[in-house]
Design a protein around this motif. Structure first.
Motif, PDB file in Angstrom:
ATOM      1  N   SER A 100       0.830  -1.206   0.000  1.00 12.87           N
ATOM      2  CA  SER A 100       0.000   0.000   0.000  1.00 12.87           C
ATOM      3  C   SER A 100       0.862   1.253   0.000  1.00 12.87           C
ATOM      4  O   SER A 100       2.062   1.205   0.286  1.00 12.87           O
ATOM      5  CB  SER A 100      -0.926   0.018   1.221  1.00 12.87           C
ATOM      6  N   GLY A 101       0.222   2.375  -0.303  1.00 16.24           N
ATOM      7  CA  GLY A 101       0.930   3.653  -0.301  1.00 16.24           C
ATOM      8  C   GLY A 101       0.897   4.361   1.030  1.00 16.24           C
ATOM      9  O   GLY A 101       1.273   5.534   1.118  1.00 16.24           O
ATOM     10  N   GLY A 102       0.454   3.669   2.070  1.00 16.81           N
ATOM     11  CA  GLY A 102       0.403   4.281   3.392  1.00 16.81           C
ATOM     12  C   GLY A 102       1.786   4.551   3.951  1.00 16.81           C
ATOM     13  O   GLY A 102       2.756   3.898   3.582  1.00 16.81           O
ATOM     14  N   SER A 103       1.865   5.527   4.854  1.00 17.99           N
ATOM     15  CA  SER A 103       3.149   5.862   5.465  1.00 17.99           C
ATOM     16  C   SER A 103       3.565   4.760   6.436  1.00 17.99           C
ATOM     17  O   SER A 103       2.734   3.970   6.913  1.00 17.99           O
ATOM     18  CB  SER A 103       3.045   7.187   6.215  1.00 17.99           C
ATOM     19  N   ASP A 104       4.845   4.713   6.735  1.00 14.10           N
ATOM     20  CA  ASP A 104       5.357   3.702   7.665  1.00 14.10           C
ATOM     21  C   ASP A 104       4.723   3.830   9.047  1.00 14.10           C
ATOM     22  O   ASP A 104       4.403   2.822   9.690  1.00 14.10           O
ATOM     23  CB  ASP A 104       6.878   3.812   7.782  1.00 14.10           C
ATOM     24  N   ILE A 105       4.542   5.070   9.506  1.00 11.23           N
ATOM     25  CA  ILE A 105       3.970   5.246  10.847  1.00 11.23           C
ATOM     26  C   ILE A 105       2.504   4.813  10.857  1.00 11.23           C
ATOM     27  O   ILE A 105       2.022   4.233  11.835  1.00 11.23           O
ATOM     28  CB  ILE A 105       4.121   6.706  11.338  1.00 11.23           C
ATOM     29  N   HIS A 106       1.797   5.068   9.748  1.00 15.69           N
ATOM     30  CA  HIS A 106       0.400   4.631   9.652  1.00 15.69           C
ATOM     31  C   HIS A 106       0.318   3.105   9.708  1.00 15.69           C
ATOM     32  O   HIS A 106      -0.480   2.532  10.459  1.00 15.69           O
ATOM     33  CB  HIS A 106      -0.204   5.149   8.347  1.00 15.69           C
ATOM     34  N   LYS A 107       1.170   2.436   8.943  1.00  9.40           N
ATOM     35  CA  LYS A 107       1.175   0.971   8.936  1.00  9.40           C
ATOM     36  C   LYS A 107       1.548   0.405  10.305  1.00  9.40           C
ATOM     37  O   LYS A 107       0.976  -0.600  10.746  1.00  9.40           O
ATOM     38  CB  LYS A 107       2.143   0.470   7.868  1.00  9.40           C
ATOM     39  N   SER A 108       2.485   1.056  10.970  1.00  4.80           N
ATOM     40  CA  SER A 108       2.889   0.557  12.287  1.00  4.80           C
ATOM     41  C   SER A 108       1.745   0.660  13.287  1.00  4.80           C
ATOM     42  O   SER A 108       1.582  -0.204  14.157  1.00  4.80           O
ATOM     43  CB  SER A 108       4.114   1.324  12.798  1.00  4.80           C
ATOM     44  N   LYS A 109       0.928   1.703  13.162  1.00  2.76           N
ATOM     45  CA  LYS A 109      -0.231   1.837  14.042  1.00  2.76           C
ATOM     46  C   LYS A 109      -1.271   0.759  13.741  1.00  2.76           C
ATOM     47  O   LYS A 109      -1.866   0.175  14.643  1.00  2.76           O
ATOM     48  CB  LYS A 109      -0.853   3.237  13.903  1.00  2.76           C
ATOM     49  N   LEU A 110      -1.479   0.492  12.445  1.00  2.61           N
ATOM     50  CA  LEU A 110      -2.466  -0.513  12.057  1.00  2.61           C
ATOM     51  C   LEU A 110      -2.034  -1.916  12.461  1.00  2.61           C
ATOM     52  O   LEU A 110      -2.880  -2.772  12.740  1.00  2.61           O
ATOM     53  CB  LEU A 110      -2.705  -0.458  10.545  1.00  2.61           C
ATOM     54  N   LEU A 111      -0.732  -2.159  12.487  1.00  6.03           N
ATOM     55  CA  LEU A 111      -0.212  -3.481  12.812  1.00  6.03           C
ATOM     56  C   LEU A 111       0.193  -3.602  14.282  1.00  6.03           C
ATOM     57  O   LEU A 111       0.977  -4.464  14.650  1.00  6.03           O
ATOM     58  CB  LEU A 111       0.984  -3.807  11.907  1.00  6.03           C
ATOM     59  N   SER A 112      -0.372  -2.752  15.110  1.00  2.00           N
ATOM     60  CA  SER A 112      -0.108  -2.812  16.540  1.00  2.00           C
ATOM     61  C   SER A 112      -0.536  -4.163  17.111  1.00  2.00           C
ATOM     62  O   SER A 112      -1.488  -4.785  16.640  1.00  2.00           O
ATOM     63  CB  SER A 112      -0.875  -1.688  17.255  1.00  2.00           C
ATOM     64  N   THR A 113       0.178  -4.623  18.120  1.00  2.00           N
ATOM     65  CA  THR A 113      -0.182  -5.882  18.768  1.00  2.00           C
ATOM     66  C   THR A 113      -1.377  -5.704  19.711  1.00  2.00           C
ATOM     67  O   THR A 113      -1.897  -6.684  20.239  1.00  2.00           O
ATOM     68  CB  THR A 113       1.010  -6.442  19.564  1.00  2.00           C
ATOM     69  N   GLN A 114      -1.794  -4.456  19.918  1.00  2.00           N
ATOM     70  CA  GLN A 114      -2.964  -4.163  20.736  1.00  2.00           C
ATOM     71  C   GLN A 114      -4.141  -3.772  19.838  1.00  2.00           C
ATOM     72  O   GLN A 114      -3.935  -3.245  18.739  1.00  2.00           O
ATOM     73  CB  GLN A 114      -2.664  -3.013  21.707  1.00  2.00           C
ATOM     74  N   PRO A 115      -5.357  -4.038  20.258  1.00  3.86           N
ATOM     75  CA  PRO A 115      -6.520  -3.637  19.446  1.00  3.86           C
ATOM     76  C   PRO A 115      -6.494  -2.147  19.137  1.00  3.86           C
ATOM     77  O   PRO A 115      -6.164  -1.331  20.000  1.00  3.86           O
ATOM     78  CB  PRO A 115      -7.711  -4.004  20.340  1.00  3.86           C
ATOM     79  N   ILE A 116      -6.824  -1.804  17.911  1.00  2.00           N
ATOM     80  CA  ILE A 116      -6.841  -0.404  17.489  1.00  2.00           C
ATOM     81  C   ILE A 116      -8.115   0.258  17.992  1.00  2.00           C
ATOM     82  O   ILE A 116      -9.214  -0.272  17.810  1.00  2.00           O
ATOM     83  CB  ILE A 116      -6.771  -0.294  15.956  1.00  2.00           C
ATOM     84  N   LYS A 117      -7.957   1.414  18.612  1.00  2.00           N
ATOM     85  CA  LYS A 117      -9.111   2.180  19.070  1.00  2.00           C
ATOM     86  C   LYS A 117      -9.350   3.331  18.103  1.00  2.00           C
ATOM     87  O   LYS A 117      -8.443   4.105  17.809  1.00  2.00           O
ATOM     88  CB  LYS A 117      -8.885   2.722  20.482  1.00  2.00           C
ATOM     89  N   THR A 118     -10.560   3.443  17.598  1.00  2.00           N
ATOM     90  CA  THR A 118     -10.910   4.569  16.731  1.00  2.00           C
ATOM     91  C   THR A 118     -12.098   5.308  17.327  1.00  2.00           C
ATOM     92  O   THR A 118     -12.819   4.773  18.174  1.00  2.00           O
ATOM     93  CB  THR A 118     -11.281   4.090  15.311  1.00  2.00           C
ATOM     94  N   ASN A 119     -12.311   6.535  16.869  1.00  2.00           N
ATOM     95  CA  ASN A 119     -13.525   7.240  17.259  1.00  2.00           C
ATOM     96  C   ASN A 119     -13.967   8.182  16.135  1.00  2.00           C
ATOM     97  O   ASN A 119     -13.218   8.436  15.191  1.00  2.00           O
ATOM     98  CB  ASN A 119     -13.357   7.988  18.591  1.00  2.00           C
ATOM     99  N   LEU A 120     -15.186   8.656  16.255  1.00  2.00           N
ATOM    100  CA  LEU A 120     -15.748   9.592  15.281  1.00  2.00           C
ATOM    101  C   LEU A 120     -15.566  11.006  15.802  1.00  2.00           C
ATOM    102  O   LEU A 120     -15.848  11.287  16.972  1.00  2.00           O
ATOM    103  CB  LEU A 120     -17.233   9.301  15.069  1.00  2.00           C
TER     104      LEU A 120
END
Length: 204
Positions: A100-120
């Protein structure tokens, strides 16, 4: 072939009546901006699976329904297909891959070993969108309407802030716009991701 995105049953009915051939069903878990067009965004937050259930169980929505939002693995695919979806649309899981064209920091956040928390939140642009929870979105989580200007004025207000954060290494204020994954993401290879999706989906 034409397609349009719906965030509610009413929008899906209108899309079909307009002669559109496919309905992309954007559940509340989907990433980025809410693609509403009838009711306000805050009133168009039905979950992906409930939306699919509503649409395929009405004779007035007979065009294929393709859900997006919180579909992260083969089991999720199998589940929505059983509900009556014709296919699925997936974004966040592919954004995490090497291809993907995502940044390295973005990918590292997505591939965290902890569940990703998002909000609106509206705090970044003035329009409701799903982001990875960060310092700014958490601060204004319960009051974004009160403290945000209209889209795109709010975005202009924060343009200098957004450009300054990476330069000053204030990474906790960087904004990323994924959907809410149903599980921890682990695949860096698109091929391995596809293989995993096909294998798990085929098991039902």
């Amino acid at each position: 072939m034409s397609m349009a995105m719906a965030t509610s049953l009413e929008e899906a009915i209108m899309i079909e009546e307009a002669g559109i051939e496919l309905v992309i069903t954007s559940g509340s878990e989907a990433g980025g901006y809410r693609a509403f067009f009838l009711k306000p965004a805050e009133e168009s937050l039905t979950s992906t699976r409930l939306l699919v259930h509503q649409m395929v169980n009405r004779t007035s929505v007979s065009v294929p329904v393709i859900p997006v939002g919180c579909i992260s693995n083969g089991k999720d695919i199998a589940d929505v297909l059983k509900l009556g979806a014709s296919a699925v649309q997936m974004g966040t899981v592919f954004l995490a891959t090497d291809e993907s064209g995502g940044s390295d920091i973005h990918k590292s956040k997505l591939l965290s070993t902890q569940p990703i928390k998002t909000n609106l939140t509206k705090v970044y642009t003035g329009r409701l969108a799903r982001v990875i929870s960060d310092s700014l979105s958490e601060i204004f989580k319960d009051s974004t309407s009160k403290y945000s200007a209209r889209y795109t004025i709010q975005s202009n207000f924060l343009s200098f802030f957004r450009s300054a954060c990476p330069k000053q290494e204030k990474l906790e204020y960087l904004t990323f716009w994924p959907g809410q994954p149903s599980t921890i993401l682990k695949h860096r290879s698109t091929k391995k991701l596809f293989d995993s999706l096909i294998k798990a989906a085929s098991k039902g």
